[in-house]
Scaffold this active site. Structure first.
Site, short mmCIF file in Angstrom:
data_model
loop_
_atom_site.label_atom_id
_atom_site.label_comp_id
_atom_site.label_asym_id
_atom_site.label_seq_id
_atom_site.Cartn_x
_atom_site.Cartn_y
_atom_site.Cartn_z
N SER A 1 24.54 -59.39 -10.21
CA SER A 1 24.09 -60.62 -9.58
C SER A 1 24.27 -60.59 -8.06
O SER A 1 23.60 -59.85 -7.37
CB SER A 1 24.82 -61.82 -10.22
N ASP B 1 19.45 -63.77 -4.80
CA ASP B 1 20.52 -62.80 -4.96
C ASP B 1 19.96 -61.58 -5.70
O ASP B 1 18.74 -61.46 -5.87
CB ASP B 1 21.71 -63.41 -5.70
N ASP C 1 19.84 -60.44 -8.80
CA ASP C 1 19.06 -60.56 -10.03
C ASP C 1 18.15 -61.78 -10.03
O ASP C 1 17.58 -62.13 -11.07
CB ASP C 1 19.97 -60.56 -11.26
N ASP D 1 18.52 -65.02 -9.85
CA ASP D 1 18.76 -66.26 -10.58
C ASP D 1 19.24 -67.37 -9.66
O ASP D 1 19.63 -68.44 -10.13
CB ASP D 1 19.72 -66.04 -11.76
#
Length: 456
Positions: free
Chosen positions: A94, A237, A239, A241
């Site tokens: 992440s 970020d 990933d 999300d």
């Protein structure tokens, strides 16, 4: 839990997180899951393919077929899991620095595994009670194409494309070399925006900036907004999300302010929303104004998801939830944080109000935030700092909340101390209407914690 924290398990690749460990996690998940098929996705990190291969080996070793999705935003992997009704292993750290990687486990319902399910996987992992398949029963791997396209198609169908297109918005986008670089530019163009990018190539070395979308990493985005006269800047970020915003002047918008603005639009009287214990007073104010209930949980997506599900099961409407770090849920769309969808909802807000980004968040800018991170090298240092935090809370003239760490509310301000669930750090958060007041609160706590480890 010893292995899974507030948002999966993470560590420095090759040190805390190795291919062997990932293989064992996948074997445990495949053993616990009642399935003959699961998906594997990853973000752009340099160790992602290695760890995805390890996850593949672990799943197939216990007789589970593996759908290899390649590089995908976490919300796209979650969507695939829900649509196909199969669980998924997502290899991602992440927002953590480039040297980190991690594992998130997603159920066949398209929701990150709840604590109880994670504990079952963890027990299997630690006990090594894997259901090893014989040579004739091992799983097979299949490369799956099209998951990114299907994800973008669903995003386009899920937002008010006509309103956004009519607003003729220019979006400056910083995917931060992460998985969103492969999906978000196309998505925002398809809903009618002019899109300019920085750090827009998928690169696990993250040459332009670190994955976490915090102000010190986003100078390039601010400059891009100003240079292109964009209406808004959006950063993801690693990933994708999360979504963090810049206004039309190229100025950073606090994540708590954008969450409050979106919540004010989404919430109605009698609704509920869920946030973590580091919630800003901004969201508290919105809930008070609207007549909505605010539920607090320990920090971390897993905890917020669990509480949303509990409220929904009790027939409460939860149209929005999340944290001030850019990780916002719109549960009616899907119970996942989705940076592209969050960005689109902010664009809808601009389009339907006709207001600028700075004007939209202006009612929620009266608070100042301070955040400090204290690193530690040994568990003894962590213990000493948490002991000092506990003593500080006991000596305070207000009662501490211990939902997650120690939070002290003073009416005009608050301060929170808690250990990170993903990094060897103790985090200090403070908020007040006056910047000096917030800094003083953070300084006082930080001084006690540093003294506890002899770092005066």
């Amino acid at each position: 839990m010893k292995v899974f924290g507030s948002s999966g398990t993470r560590g420095v690749a090759g040190e805390q997180l190795t291919a062997e460990f990932v293989l064992r996690v996948a074997k445990a998940a495949g053993t616990v899951w009642d399935t003959d098929r699961a998906a594997i996705a990853r973000d752009t990190r340099t160790t992602g393919e290695q760890f995805a291969n390890a996850a593949d080996a672990g799943l197939t070793a216990v007789g589970v077929d593996a759908d290899r999705l390649g590089v995908l935003p976490t919300p796209a992997a979650v969507r695939y899991a829900e649509v196909e009704e199969i669980p998924a292993v997502v290899v991602t750290a992440s927002h953590n620095p480039p040297e980190y990687n991690g594992i998130k486990l997603v159920g066949a319902d398209g929701v990150e595994l709840p604590v109880a399910e994670l504990e079952r996987v963890e027990d299997c992992l630690l006990g090594e009670t894997f259901d090893e398949a014989g040579w004739a029963e091992v799983g097979e791997s299949t490369r799956i194409d099209g998951a990114r396209d299907d994800y973008v198609d669903e995003l386009v169908a899920g937002v008010d494309r006509e309103a956004v297109a009519d607003a003729d918005l220019t979006v400056a986008l910083d995917p931060g070399h992460g998985a969103g670089a492969l999906t978000s530019p196309e998505f925002f163009r398809r809903i009618g925006c002019d899109v300019v990018t920085v750090n827009g190539n998928a690169d696990g070395h993250f040459p332009g900036r670190d994955p976490e979308p915090v102000p010190e990493n986003l100078d390039d985005l601010g400059r891009l907004v100003r240079a292109t006269d964009a209406d808004v800047g959006i950063a993801h970020d690693g990933d994708a999300d999360r979504a963090i915003f810049f206004d039309e002047h190229g100025e950073y918008i606090e994540g708590d302010a954008s969450l409050a603005a979106l919540a004010a639009k989404a919430l109605e009287p009698g609704d509920a929303t869920v946030a973590a214990v580091n919630v800003s007073q901004r969201l508290v104010d919105v809930c008070d104004d609207v007549g909505a209930d605010l539920e607090l949980t320990p920090i971390g997506a897993t905890n917020i998801i669990t509480r949303i599900q509990e409220l929904q099961a009790a027939d409460h409407r939860v149209p929005i939830a999340g944290e001030g770090n850019g990780g916002i849920f719109f549960p009616d769309f899907r119970l996942v944080r989705d940076g592209a969808f969050i960005g689109a909802k902010f664009l809808e807000l601009l389009a339907t109000t006709g207001a600028t980004a700075s004007a939209v968040v202006e009612p929620y800018t009266a608070y100042e935030n301070v955040r400090r991170n204290l690193s530690y090298d040994a568990e003894s240092e962590l213990s000493a700092m948490l002991g000092a935090a506990e003593q500080y809370a006991e000596d305070a003239d207000v009662e501490a909340s211990t939902v997650d760490g120690y939070r002290l509310d003073y009416g005009d301000a608050w301060v929170l101390v808690r250990p990170s669930g993903t990094e060897p750090k103790v985090r200090i958060y403070a908020e007040a209407r006056d910047a000096a007041r917030a800094a003083d609160l953070a300084d006082a706590v930080e001084g006690e914690l540093r003294a506890a480890i002899g770092d005066d």
